[in-house]
Structure formats: C-alpha cells, structure tokens
Design a protein around this motif. Structure first.
Motif, PDB file in Angstrom:
ATOM      1  N   ARG B 443    -111.882 -23.450  55.046  1.00 16.78           N
ATOM      2  CA  ARG B 443    -112.098 -24.811  55.655  1.00 16.78           C
ATOM      3  C   ARG B 443    -113.594 -25.007  55.710  1.00 16.78           C
ATOM      4  NH1 ARG B 443    -107.605 -26.928  58.749  1.00 16.78           N
ATOM      5  NH2 ARG B 443    -105.755 -25.588  57.995  1.00 16.78           N
ATOM      6  N   LEU B 444    -114.349 -24.770  54.572  1.00 23.33           N
ATOM      7  CA  LEU B 444    -115.677 -24.931  54.797  1.00 23.33           C
ATOM      8  C   LEU B 444    -115.871 -26.337  54.972  1.00 23.33           C
ATOM      9  CD1 LEU B 444    -117.139 -22.344  52.202  1.00 23.33           C
ATOM     10  CD2 LEU B 444    -117.092 -22.182  54.531  1.00 23.33           C
ATOM     11  N   MET B 481    -116.188 -11.363  45.982  1.00 24.41           N
ATOM     12  CA  MET B 481    -117.281 -11.913  46.673  1.00 24.41           C
ATOM     13  C   MET B 481    -117.912 -12.829  45.546  1.00 24.41           C
ATOM     14  SD  MET B 481    -117.492 -10.968  49.590  1.00 24.41           S
ATOM     15  CE  MET B 481    -116.219  -9.792  50.605  1.00 24.41           C
ATOM     16  N   GLU B 482    -118.161 -12.429  44.468  1.00 30.04           N
ATOM     17  CA  GLU B 482    -118.791 -13.550  43.657  1.00 30.04           C
ATOM     18  C   GLU B 482    -118.273 -14.500  43.025  1.00 30.04           C
ATOM     19  OE1 GLU B 482    -121.221  -9.817  41.094  1.00 30.04           O
ATOM     20  OE2 GLU B 482    -119.798 -10.814  40.221  1.00 30.04           O
ATOM     21  N   GLU B 483    -116.783 -14.429  43.096  1.00 29.80           N
ATOM     22  CA  GLU B 483    -115.971 -15.635  43.008  1.00 29.80           C
ATOM     23  C   GLU B 483    -116.273 -16.702  44.331  1.00 29.80           C
ATOM     24  OE1 GLU B 483    -114.503 -14.881  39.461  1.00 29.80           O
ATOM     25  OE2 GLU B 483    -114.116 -16.911  40.672  1.00 29.80           O
ATOM     26  N   PHE B 488    -118.497 -21.460  46.894  1.00 32.63           N
ATOM     27  CA  PHE B 488    -119.313 -21.913  47.965  1.00 32.63           C
ATOM     28  C   PHE B 488    -120.355 -22.823  47.206  1.00 32.63           C
ATOM     29  CE2 PHE B 488    -122.652 -21.222  50.845  1.00 32.63           C
ATOM     30  CZ  PHE B 488    -122.146 -22.184  51.950  1.00 32.63           C
ATOM     31  N   HIS B 489    -121.122 -22.235  46.062  1.00 33.45           N
ATOM     32  CA  HIS B 489    -121.883 -23.334  45.276  1.00 33.45           C
ATOM     33  C   HIS B 489    -121.364 -24.437  44.693  1.00 33.45           C
ATOM     34  CE1 HIS B 489    -125.280 -20.481  45.712  1.00 33.45           C
ATOM     35  NE2 HIS B 489    -124.548 -19.488  44.998  1.00 33.45           N
ATOM     36  N   GLN B 490    -120.075 -24.601  44.287  1.00 36.92           N
ATOM     37  CA  GLN B 490    -119.416 -25.536  43.785  1.00 36.92           C
ATOM     38  C   GLN B 490    -119.363 -26.612  45.136  1.00 36.92           C
ATOM     39  OE1 GLN B 490    -118.668 -26.297  41.091  1.00 36.92           O
ATOM     40  NE2 GLN B 490    -117.763 -28.279  41.378  1.00 36.92           N
ATOM     41  N   LYS B 493    -122.273 -28.320  45.969  1.00 42.38           N
ATOM     42  CA  LYS B 493    -122.603 -29.262  44.786  1.00 42.38           C
ATOM     43  C   LYS B 493    -121.856 -30.467  45.121  1.00 42.38           C
ATOM     44  CE  LYS B 493    -122.991 -29.832  39.715  1.00 42.38           C
ATOM     45  NZ  LYS B 493    -121.968 -30.990  39.787  1.00 42.38           N
ATOM     46  N   GLU B 494    -120.786 -30.076  45.367  1.00 42.12           N
ATOM     47  CA  GLU B 494    -119.958 -31.268  45.772  1.00 42.12           C
ATOM     48  C   GLU B 494    -120.325 -32.116  46.949  1.00 42.12           C
ATOM     49  OE1 GLU B 494    -115.697 -29.240  44.373  1.00 42.12           O
ATOM     50  OE2 GLU B 494    -115.625 -30.334  46.120  1.00 42.12           O
ATOM     51  N   MET B 495    -120.632 -31.203  48.178  1.00 37.28           N
ATOM     52  CA  MET B 495    -121.358 -31.984  49.302  1.00 37.28           C
ATOM     53  C   MET B 495    -122.541 -33.027  48.866  1.00 37.28           C
ATOM     54  SD  MET B 495    -119.925 -31.182  52.129  1.00 37.28           S
ATOM     55  CE  MET B 495    -121.083 -31.010  53.354  1.00 37.28           C
ATOM     56  N   LYS B 496    -123.340 -32.233  47.963  1.00 36.71           N
ATOM     57  CA  LYS B 496    -124.583 -33.094  47.567  1.00 36.71           C
ATOM     58  C   LYS B 496    -124.139 -34.384  46.830  1.00 36.71           C
ATOM     59  CE  LYS B 496    -128.222 -29.666  46.966  1.00 36.71           C
ATOM     60  NZ  LYS B 496    -128.841 -28.581  46.098  1.00 36.71           N
ATOM     61  N   ASP B 497    -123.320 -34.333  45.983  1.00 37.73           N
ATOM     62  CA  ASP B 497    -122.755 -35.392  45.089  1.00 37.73           C
ATOM     63  C   ASP B 497    -122.110 -36.520  46.152  1.00 37.73           C
ATOM     64  OD1 ASP B 497    -121.632 -33.557  42.225  1.00 37.73           O
ATOM     65  OD2 ASP B 497    -123.603 -34.442  42.971  1.00 37.73           O
ATOM     66  N   TRP B 498    -121.507 -36.002  47.107  1.00 38.01           N
ATOM     67  CA  TRP B 498    -120.915 -36.915  47.882  1.00 38.01           C
ATOM     68  C   TRP B 498    -121.954 -37.630  48.918  1.00 38.01           C
ATOM     69  CZ3 TRP B 498    -120.296 -36.565  53.585  1.00 38.01           C
ATOM     70  CH2 TRP B 498    -119.232 -37.308  53.932  1.00 38.01           C
TER      71      TRP B 498
END
Lengths: 198, 512
Positions: B443-444, B481-483, B488-490, B493-498
């Motif tokens: 629930r980030l 963890m890498e996944e 998290f990076h995704q 990115k979404e947050m930024k776009d938003w």
C-alpha cells in the motif's frame, strides 16, 4: 617497591600541582634536578611559539628553544627572585631570537639563499591556513624591535609591563612600538586585503 | 604632528586595555568628538584581529626528552672526554656548524654514530612490556591475529598495526585515532562457528596462552621509545594458525566456511612445530623507534625479572585501581623523524613516513627472522585464504555518515579503509520496510508524498548484517528484492507522471 615507585613504574602522567615557579626553582637550587623538568613542561610551548612567530619558521624552533632552556639550566642557580621567572625566561628567548636573526642576516650577505635542503621545514598548520601564513609573513617583514613587542602583546597576551621587563625598555617605548608595529603591519597587509577577506 | 601621534598611541593602548582610568575617560571623550580617531580605532582593531589569526606551532612531545639528553650529555662530556662535545654539536646545531657540514658531509655521520651509542643506551633504559599496561583481552589477541592490530594503551586510541606492502615486505605503523579501537570480531567469530560457552573457554585459553609471550615482543619506556621484536609478525601467524586448528577441532562443519577442505595433517604438524619453536626461541633483536631515530639493536628482556615486579604491582593494584583505569600511554612519534630521514641521518635501512595520525616504518628485507621458522612460511597460503574468509565472520560495524544526497559507509579492514556510498535514490526498500514496522509494501500509495532532502524516514535505516547476509547469499530472495525495487521505481515514475498531470491541470485552470 613502595606505592610511589609503582606509580612511576606505571608511567603515571604527572599531575601539575599548584606549586609556583619560585618554589620549583628553590627545589632545583636545593638539589632536586627533576624540578627543572616541571619548569620546562610548564613554559616550553610559549617559548617555542615566540620563537616560531619571531623567526617565521618552524625549522629552528626546537634548536633555539633548547639553547634557551640550557641557558636557564646553567644560570638558574643565580636567579634572583626580584622578577617573575617568566620575564627572565622570555628575555633569554627574545635575545636568542635576535642573535639568530642577526646571524641569518649576516649569512644572507655572504651566501646566496639556496639552502632549502639544509633547513627542511616540516608541515605545520600554517601552511594549510592562508590567512595565518599571510599575517605571519607580514609580521616577519617588521623590524625586530617592532616585531617582538607586537608578538608578545597580540599573540602571547603579555601586559605592557611584562613586555617592558622582557625587553629591558620603558613602558612608553613599548606603547609606541606596538602602535608603530600595527601601523606598519596595516600598510604591509593593505595590498593583500582581498586574500584576507575570504 | 607629535601630539597627533601621541593620541594615536593612546588609542592603540586603549585597545589593549592598558590605560589608567583617567586616560581611559580622556580617550573616550576624544573618540566621541573625532570621527578620524574612531576610524583609527577600527583600523587598529582589524589589525589586532588579523594578528590573532596566526596559528600556534604544534606541540613537540619529545622536546623535554631531547633537552634532558642534551643536558646530560653536556655534563658527561665535560666530565669524561671531549668526544661528547661533538655529540652535543648535533643537537645544538648552529648555522656555523651547518656551513661546516656543507664542506665536510661525513662529519654528520660520525657525530650521528657517536650520538647513537649514547642514545641507544638512554632509550633502552627501563623498558617494560606495553601490553601488560594495555590490559590485553581475548578480543585484543583475536583482533591481532585477524586484523594485525594491537592496542598500545588502555584508552585503545593508539595502536600498532603490522602489515605487508605490495611486494610482501613488512611494515608497521603506530596509529593514533580519535575513536577508540573497538572490534567485536571475536564474538562474531564464536557465534559464526556456533561454539557454546564451554568451547569458547577452550578458544579463550588458547588466546590467553599467548599473552605472556606477546608481552615481551613489544616494549616501551617513559623516554618515548617503542621496541618491537620482528618476531611479532611470526606470532601473528602462529596465533592465527593455532586458533584455526582449535576451531576446526571444535566444529569442523562451520570451520570449512573459513578454510574450505580444512587443514591437512601435514600442515597441522607444521603449525604445532612452528608454535613450539616460536615460544621457546630467544629472539633478542629489537627494532627501536625513538624520537631521534629508528635502529635495530639487541636487548634481552628477562621475563622472570619483570614477573616479580608485576606481582608486586598486582599487590598494589587494589590501591591504585583508579589510576590504572586512567592509564594512558603517551607514545607520540615526532614529526621531525621525517625531517631526520630527509637529511639522511638515519641509516637507509628503514623507510619512515609520518603524517599527523600515522607513523609508518617500512622494514628492510630479511628483517623478520623467517629462516628460523620455515614451517610458518609454508602455511602462508592457508593463512591468507583463512584471513580473507574470516573477515566475513569478523564483520565490523561500519561507520555511517549521512549527507544531503546519500549515506556513506566506512569501515576499516586491516590497513585499508573500505568506503561505500549509497545515494538515497538507490536505497533498498526492504531494509526500510524492516526498520519501519508499520510500512505496508503493498500500500505504498498511502505513503506521504516524499519531500526533497528530508531524511526523517531514512533516519531509521539500519545497517543490518543479517539482512546483508540473507540478501547476498540467497539468490531467490535477491531476485525478489530486485523485482520489488523495480516495482517501486515504477511507482515513483507513476507518481511523478501523476504530479505532472495535476500540475498541468492546475496551471490550465489558473490560466482560464
């Protein structure tokens, strides 16, 4: 082995007692040669510093300081308790510095200054600190008679009275020399103001 | 003109607080009425402030020692023979002498040789084992075996470091550090070897058995001399080998992680022989590090004699408990050593380098008596492998520094410093999650929006060694963890776009 010896055996750092210089000198004159070490420990850093700034060089500091203390060691038995020990000590220091500066001036006349390899300076914080270095260089350009009272006053924090006794001159002379020293120093430092401002 | 000058001098003395009360009042009146004098006062103040910025010269820890030697040598010189006058000349080196040296460069060598004999006696007086004073613990001996470090006093701020340079030649350093030398590697090792209390006691007893032998290897006195027996390098290896052998006996399964395949029988015999010979050998050649020089000379340390003294001291320990706790050895090397070596007064045997916290001395070849202990040399490879592997267990908690852009880790490993820098953008999410229990990774979107340069959340970031171990030893977990990181990076990115979208909308409506 009694407890006192054991303490020494464990190389306990000596605790500086409140015994004043006169009392320590008296002990030395009465035959306790170890008392001399106390005097050295107490005053060596001030002596070294006066030499360092007066000579504007770290290379000869320990040699000159050693001569000063050897002189003190040899003459301590003639010490008259009519002035502070420090006044006497600093007088010897100042005179020794003057001797060296005189010798160096004579040497400058007779030989070109290419003897960096003989007197190697070891790094001191001064080289890392530009302001300090600039000011020290400027102080070294002052004539000795203005330089020494100024160092004793502004760096070592002596009173005019103490300076007059150390330099064997009048208080009025000290006052005048300190003022002239500051004026002269201001003139030397003026062109360097930009470098000093950072 | 003269009156004006007089006023100026008064202003200068006023600045120094050297005026009588009447003069002071007079000057203050003058200052009030004269802008010229006020500006003069300001000028003089500035000059005084600048003079105050002059730095003082660093202390000279050896000054008294040298002075007293000089006074002694002058005394004995006048009593015995004229020979010492030459020696005195070395210390009281004047410009005149320096000129003479220029003409006759051999003179200084001759003087130096004379001086050396005198000084060597002086510096050998009253040598005592420093390690007795440093109160060595099993941790210290373990640390010596693994990290080559031995504390020089109770404060653990000065220590000796043994090392090898790229070509394999030995060097040692006397280091001063602002922080206490603190290693917790021994306990980590015991835990990693899965040894119980009883087994730990066995390892303890092995380490303690070297205490006495080590004592005679490193001596000091109050003339600021450190005497090091070159055999110390061999002791390091012997203790380590002995430790490995014991660990293998106690838990071979775990031990194979340190020495894969274990120690073979042949090597075992060699170790036992080497240890035996080392403990019974009398190596009386010491390296003396003194304020004036570094030289080798023979010196016999009679342990029994010292033992008697120690017993007496121990009787008094109760009385002097406090002083002993506060005991702080002041071995401080002299920066002028460098000065000396520059002038080639020291024989070319040793190479010395000095900086404010480290005095390093490189030994000439064949200084270590390795020929006496060929067995130790032959197990070198095994020791090297084990040293590398043991560091994994003898894990050191790194020093963590935070900055605006990331976190820096620094840890000391033997003679090298490892530093890693992690930018905040690269932090591992799972470790943050572990340190922040309420954080729900699924629930980030409920996380408060990140603020630039606010590291309040990161303050809880912990360098967790178990996490580190799991992360790097479990491939599956690593992938997971890498996944998660990718996700998290995704998300970022979404947050930024938003945010971008919202920003657009807001500015649009504003324009309308």
């Amino acid at each position: 082995m009694d407890s006192k010896e054991i303490e020494n055996d464990l190389q306990q750092p000596q605790i500086l007692t409140l015994e004043d210089d006169f009392a320590v000198i008296k002990r030395f004159i009465d035959g306790d040669k170890s008392a001399f070490k106390i005097l050295v420990k107490r005053h060596k850093e001030k002596v070294r510093n006066i030499i360092y700034i007066t000579m504007n060089s770290s290379a000869l500091v320990d040699d000159i300081a050693q001569e000063v203390f050897i002189n003190v060691y040899k003459n301590l038995k003639h010490f008259r308790y009519d002035s502070q020990f420090t006044t006497w000590l600093y007088r010897i220091t100042v005179n020794r510095c003057k001797d060296y500066l005189r010798k160096m001036n004579v040497r400058k006349i007779f030989s070109p200054l290419d003897e960096g390899s003989q007197v190697t300076e070891f790094p001191t914080p001064v080289e890392e600190n530009d302001v300090s270095k600039i000011v020290m260089d400027a102080i070294s350009q002052l004539p000795v008679k203005l330089r020494i009272p100024l160092i004793l006053k502004d760096i070592e924090g002596f009173s005019y009275q103490e300076i007059a006794e150390s330099m064997k001159c009048e208080m009025g002379t000290v006052k005048s020399r300190i003022f002239r020293g500051r004026e002269r120093l201001k003139e030397i430092l003026e062109p360097l103001e930009k470098e000093l401002m950072h | 003109m003269s009156r004006q000058l007089n006023k100026m001098e008064l202003i200068s003395a006023y600045l120094d607080g050297e005026l009588s009360q009447t003069e002071k009042i007079e000057v203050e009146k003058l200052l009030e009425s004269s802008p010229e004098l006020r500006s003069k006062l300001e000028e003089l103040k500035k000059v005084k402030e600048l003079i105050n910025k002059v730095k003082t010269i660093p202390e000279s820890p050896y000054f008294e020692t040298r002075l007293m030697t000089e006074i002694e040598s002058q005394k004995s010189g006048s009593e015995k023979s004229g020979k010492w006058i030459l020696a005195a000349a070395l210390v009281l080196i004047t410009l005149g002498v320096m000129t003479a040296l220029k003409i006759n460069p051999n003179l200084i060598n001759n003087i130096w040789e004379d001086q050396k004999t005198l000084l060597s006696g002086f510096y050998k007086e009253n040598l005592k084992p420093v390690l007795f004073a440093a109160n060595l613990t099993t941790d210290d001996i373990f640390n010596f075996a693994v990290n080559n470090e031995l504390p020089l006093d109770n404060s653990r701020k000065q220590y000796l470091l043994l090392g090898y340079d790229d070509s394999g030649k030995e060097f040692f350093e006397i280091r001063t550090s602002d922080e206490k030398l603190k290693r917790e590697s021994y306990n980590n090792f015991i835990a990693a070897m899965k040894l119980d209390e009883e087994q730990k006691e066995i390892v303890d007893s092995i380490l303690v058995s070297y205490c006495e032998a080590l004592e005679s290897q490193l001596l000091v006195n109050d003339n600021n001399t450190v005497a090091i027996n070159p055999n110390l390098w061999n002791y390091r290896k012997a203790i380590f080998a002995d430790l490995l052998m014991t660990a293998e006996k106690l838990n071979d399964k775990e031990f194979y992680k340190v020495v894969p395949g274990g120690i073979d029988l042949n090597d075992r015999v060699k170790i036992v022989h080497a240890v035996e010979r080392l403990k019974t050998s009398a190596a009386n050649e010491y390296i003396f590090v003194t304020p004036d020089s570094v030289f080798t000379d023979s010196y016999e340390f009679i342990h029994e004699e010292h033992q008697i003294k120690i017993l007496e001291v121990e009787k008094q320990i109760a009385v002097h408990e406090k002083e002993i706790e506060q005991f702080n050895l002041s071995i401080r090397y002299d920066t002028t050593l460098k000065h000396l070596s520059a002038e080639k007064r020291i024989s070319t045997q040793f190479h010395i380098s000095v900086d404010p916290n480290i005095c390093r001395i490189d030994l000439p070849e064949h200084q270590i008596p390795d020929a006496q202990f060929p067995d130790i040399e032959s197990i070198n490879n095994m020791i090297e492998v084990a040293t590398n592997n043991i560091h994994f267990y003898a894990y050191k908690v790194p020093k963590v520094e935070k900055s605006n852009t990331g976190i820096k880790f620094k840890y000391y490993d033997g003679d090298s410093v490892h530093s890693y820098e992690i930018e905040y953008g690269e932090l591992n999410l799972d470790s943050i999650a572990a340190a922040n229990h309420q954080l729900d990774l699924y629930r980030l979107d409920q996380l408060p929006p990140p603020e630039p340069f606010n590291d309040s959340m990161l303050a809880k970031y912990q360098f967790d060694k178990d996490y580190y171990y799991r992360y790097y030893s479990n491939e599956e977990l690593k992938k997971e963890m890498e996944e998660l990181q990718k996700e998290f990076h995704q998300f970022i990115k979404e947050m930024k776009d938003w945010r971008h979208e919202v920003h657009k909308e807001v500015t649009k409506s504003y324009k309308k």
